[in-house]
Motif scaffolding. Structure first.
Motif, PDB file in Angstrom:
ATOM      1  N   GLY A   1      75.277  32.198 -30.255  1.00  0.00           N
ATOM      2  CA  GLY A   1      74.599  33.459 -30.516  1.00  0.00           C
ATOM      3  C   GLY A   1      73.628  33.829 -29.405  1.00  0.00           C
ATOM      4  O   GLY A   1      73.558  34.990 -28.981  1.00  0.00           O
ATOM      5  N   LEU A   2      72.884  32.841 -28.916  1.00  0.00           N
ATOM      6  CA  LEU A   2      71.953  33.108 -27.815  1.00  0.00           C
ATOM      7  C   LEU A   2      72.711  33.490 -26.547  1.00  0.00           C
ATOM      8  O   LEU A   2      72.267  34.350 -25.778  1.00  0.00           O
ATOM      9  CB  LEU A   2      71.073  31.892 -27.565  1.00  0.00           C
ATOM     10  N   GLY A   3      73.851  32.845 -26.325  1.00  0.00           N
ATOM     11  CA  GLY A   3      74.671  33.186 -25.164  1.00  0.00           C
ATOM     12  C   GLY A   3      75.170  34.615 -25.238  1.00  0.00           C
ATOM     13  O   GLY A   3      75.112  35.371 -24.243  1.00  0.00           O
TER      14      GLY A   3
ATOM     15  N   MET B   1      74.382  37.960 -22.817  1.00  0.00           N
ATOM     16  CA  MET B   1      75.409  38.827 -22.233  1.00  0.00           C
ATOM     17  C   MET B   1      75.166  40.292 -22.583  1.00  0.00           C
ATOM     18  O   MET B   1      75.274  41.175 -21.724  1.00  0.00           O
ATOM     19  CB  MET B   1      76.795  38.404 -22.735  1.00  0.00           C
ATOM     20  N   VAL B   2      74.864  40.546 -23.841  1.00  0.00           N
ATOM     21  CA  VAL B   2      74.626  41.924 -24.278  1.00  0.00           C
ATOM     22  C   VAL B   2      73.423  42.514 -23.545  1.00  0.00           C
ATOM     23  O   VAL B   2      73.464  43.663 -23.071  1.00  0.00           O
ATOM     24  CB  VAL B   2      74.399  41.991 -25.805  1.00  0.00           C
ATOM     25  N   MET B   3      72.336  41.749 -23.430  1.00  0.00           N
ATOM     26  CA  MET B   3      71.141  42.262 -22.777  1.00  0.00           C
ATOM     27  C   MET B   3      71.395  42.544 -21.302  1.00  0.00           C
ATOM     28  O   MET B   3      70.939  43.558 -20.763  1.00  0.00           O
ATOM     29  CB  MET B   3      69.986  41.274 -22.940  1.00  0.00           C
TER      30      MET B   3
ATOM     31  N   VAL C   1      64.728  24.357 -27.813  1.00  0.00           N
ATOM     32  CA  VAL C   1      65.092  25.003 -29.075  1.00  0.00           C
ATOM     33  C   VAL C   1      66.535  24.677 -29.450  1.00  0.00           C
ATOM     34  O   VAL C   1      66.849  24.351 -30.608  1.00  0.00           O
ATOM     35  CB  VAL C   1      64.897  26.528 -28.983  1.00  0.00           C
ATOM     36  N   ALA C   2      67.433  24.753 -28.443  1.00  0.00           N
ATOM     37  CA  ALA C   2      68.842  24.477 -28.697  1.00  0.00           C
ATOM     38  C   ALA C   2      69.043  23.040 -29.152  1.00  0.00           C
ATOM     39  O   ALA C   2      69.836  22.757 -30.066  1.00  0.00           O
ATOM     40  CB  ALA C   2      69.653  24.754 -27.435  1.00  0.00           C
ATOM     41  N   LEU C   3      68.321  22.116 -28.530  1.00  0.00           N
ATOM     42  CA  LEU C   3      68.432  20.705 -28.921  1.00  0.00           C
ATOM     43  C   LEU C   3      67.930  20.506 -30.345  1.00  0.00           C
ATOM     44  O   LEU C   3      68.561  19.788 -31.149  1.00  0.00           O
ATOM     45  CB  LEU C   3      67.627  19.839 -27.939  1.00  0.00           C
ATOM     46  N   TYR C   4      66.828  21.136 -30.674  1.00  0.00           N
ATOM     47  CA  TYR C   4      66.285  21.032 -32.023  1.00  0.00           C
ATOM     48  C   TYR C   4      67.266  21.593 -33.047  1.00  0.00           C
ATOM     49  O   TYR C   4      67.494  21.004 -34.110  1.00  0.00           O
ATOM     50  CB  TYR C   4      64.953  21.780 -32.095  1.00  0.00           C
TER      51      TYR C   4
ATOM     52  N   LEU D   1      75.437  24.768 -33.096  1.00  0.00           N
ATOM     53  CA  LEU D   1      76.298  25.362 -32.069  1.00  0.00           C
ATOM     54  C   LEU D   1      76.424  26.872 -32.262  1.00  0.00           C
ATOM     55  O   LEU D   1      76.603  27.615 -31.293  1.00  0.00           O
ATOM     56  CB  LEU D   1      77.683  24.710 -32.112  1.00  0.00           C
ATOM     57  N   VAL D   2      76.352  27.307 -33.514  1.00  0.00           N
ATOM     58  CA  VAL D   2      76.379  28.750 -33.784  1.00  0.00           C
ATOM     59  C   VAL D   2      75.174  29.421 -33.125  1.00  0.00           C
ATOM     60  O   VAL D   2      75.283  30.513 -32.553  1.00  0.00           O
ATOM     61  CB  VAL D   2      76.386  29.022 -35.299  1.00  0.00           C
ATOM     62  N   VAL D   3      74.017  28.767 -33.192  1.00  0.00           N
ATOM     63  CA  VAL D   3      72.817  29.300 -32.551  1.00  0.00           C
ATOM     64  C   VAL D   3      73.023  29.365 -31.042  1.00  0.00           C
ATOM     65  O   VAL D   3      72.684  30.367 -30.394  1.00  0.00           O
ATOM     66  CB  VAL D   3      71.586  28.438 -32.890  1.00  0.00           C
TER      67      VAL D   3
END
Length: 480
Positions: free
Chosen positions: A329-331, A335-337, A311-314, A324-326
């Motif tokens: 955001g996933l990172g 962390m939050v979870m 997904v990140a590569l796409y 890179l924002v995505v």
């Protein structure tokens, strides 16, 4: 510093700071039965039990184990049996004592001094009253009772034979003494509430009990100065003396209780009685190994990482810098979870199971979808002739409505599942809902302000092949 940069900075400091603090602490997410192992108990009702009562039994047992502080216990009805899964539990006998006891709660007058567990019923002169029954005097001054001849039996042997003898079990499960008790004065179903508390004036733990209106009046009036034992099944939990001056149904049981003993007594008083009895011979106790669950977790995490990488590569190939924002955001979502699951496990007893992990992985699609919606709205705006910079706020307002609608559907579905299901499906729903709320929060506090800030960097917007304009299919415009 403007409003959006300040919001972004605050979000990054809060998320990263709490994540690092959690890593440095000794707290970690609490794992469920399938991930950390534990004990699973299957209870079989005695023959002739009304199946309609089993749902009530399940709820009472669930209240018991929840009050014991077991992390995320799972109590379910499977056919005509009750299954109790206790993650992290290791003491089989303690588990059975807490949940397998059917719990006939009574209050009985203590008729004589407690006898040692190895006390033997002496041979006495008996008078036969009818075939097969005798009247036996246990010792001078005690009440006689008609029952089979038990000469030579110990107190421990009497529990299953006569109602006037009950044994008391200490914390290690060893018999200490047995009591000679009178008939039942008050049943456990007359207890409204019971809780353990520490009395600083008396310097000790006790139990505050509230009985139903008028239920305790008879005992308080007629048994002043006498011991009245509180019994559960074949155990005397406590045998307090009734003091003078009790005029209400709010009573405190005090004595040389430890905190654990007071809490155990309060628990038994609140949830002691069950409307059915279980067949102890059929009861099964299974020690669950965490190895299988951990193997499945590792496989699930590996699959999740591969999926995230694709997904990140796409995202990077399709949206260039915005990809890179995505990534970021996933990172942050991860962390939050991690922080939330750890905190909820520590303070609320919430545990992470395989189904919960599945809910989190599924929520990744919800999170990525929010970014895609925003970026596609930006595309629509710039295709209408606007510059990248001027399209941010208009595109965000339109995207936000869509994001809220999509997340609301996911959230409603999770809440319905949580309300109507039990067991692993409930865990899936809980973590899906939690992840969805995190997505909404980060969309406002991270995604929007970061894209806004990046759009103000003309070189980053116009960078050939990798800039924001290229990701929004407007590369080559003279004004971006």
């Amino acid at each position: 510093m403007g409003r959006k940069p300040l919001l972004l900075a605050t979000t990054l400091i809060l998320v990263i700071g709490t994540f690092v603090a959690t890593l440095l602490s000794d707290q970690r997410p609490k794992l469920g039965l399938d991930l950390q192992g534990g004990i699973s108990v299957r209870l079989f009702p005695a023959a002739g039990t009304d199946p309609a009562l089993l749902d009530t039994v399940r709820q009472i047992i669930e209240n018991r184990v929840n009050a014991l502080g077991v992390a995320e216990p799972e109590v379910s009805r499977q056919g005509d049996t009750i299954v109790v899964d206790l993650p992290g539990a290791k003491n089989r006998q303690q588990v059975l004592d807490n949940i397998g006891s059917t719990g006939e709660m009574t209050n009985r007058e203590v008729l004589g001094q407690p006898l040692p567990a190895d006390f033997k019923i002496p041979a006495t002169t008996t008078t036969t009253t009818k075939p097969g029954a005798t009247t036996t005097t246990l010792k001078p001054g005690t009440t006689t009772t008609t029952r089979p001849d038990l000469t030579g039996k110990s107190c421990k042997d009497l529990v299953d034979n006569v109602s006037v003898f009950w044994d008391q079990v200490d914390a290690k499960g060893k018999h200490r003494v047995c009591y000679q008790l009178g008939p039942n004065l008050l049943s456990g179903d007359q207890v409204k509430t019971a809780r353990a508390s520490y009395d600083s004036n008396q310097g000790g733990w006790g139990v505050d009990v509230t009985y139903k209106s008028g239920a305790f009046t008879n005992i308080a009036t007629n048994y002043v100065g006498k011991q009245v034992a509180i019994t559960l099944d074949n155990a005397v939990l406590s045998a307090p003396v009734i003091n003078k001056g009790i005029t209400s149904d709010n009573v405190r049981i005090s004595g040389s209780f430890s905190e654990a003993e007071a809490k155990r007594l309060a628990l038994a008083l609140r949830y002691g009685s069950l409307p059915v009895k279980f067949d102890q011979k059929q009861t099964t106790v299974e020690d669950v190994s965490p190895s299988l669950g951990k193997d499945q977790l590792k496989a699930g995490i590996a699959a999740g990482i591969i999926g995230l990488a694709l997904v990140a590569l796409y995202m990077l190939l399709f949206y260039r810098v915005l990809g890179l924002v995505v990534w970021l955001g996933l990172g942050l979502t991860g962390m939050v979870m991690f922080t939330l699951v750890t905190w909820l496990g520590t303070w609320q007893g919430v545990t992470l199971t395989l189904s919960g992990v599945t809910g989190i992985i599924v929520s990744v699609g919800v999170t990525v979808d929010s970014y895609v919606v925003f970026f596609e709205r930006l595309k629509d705006e710039v295709r209408s002739g606007k510059t990248v910079r001027s399209s941010i706020e208009t595109g965000w307002k339109k995207a936000w409505r869509t994001i809220v609608a999509a997340d609301a559907v996911s959230l409603i579905g999770a809440l319905v599942l949580y309300a109507l299901t039990i067991g692993s499906v409930k865990g899936f729903a809980y973590f899906l809902a939690l992840s969805t709320l995190v997505d909404l929060a980060l969309a406002v506090t991270f995604m929007h302000p970061l894209v806004f800030i990046l759009s103000r960097r003309s070189k980053l917007v116009a960078a050939k092949g990798i800039g924001i304009a290229a990701g929004l299919d407007v590369a080559g415009r003279t004004s971006v």
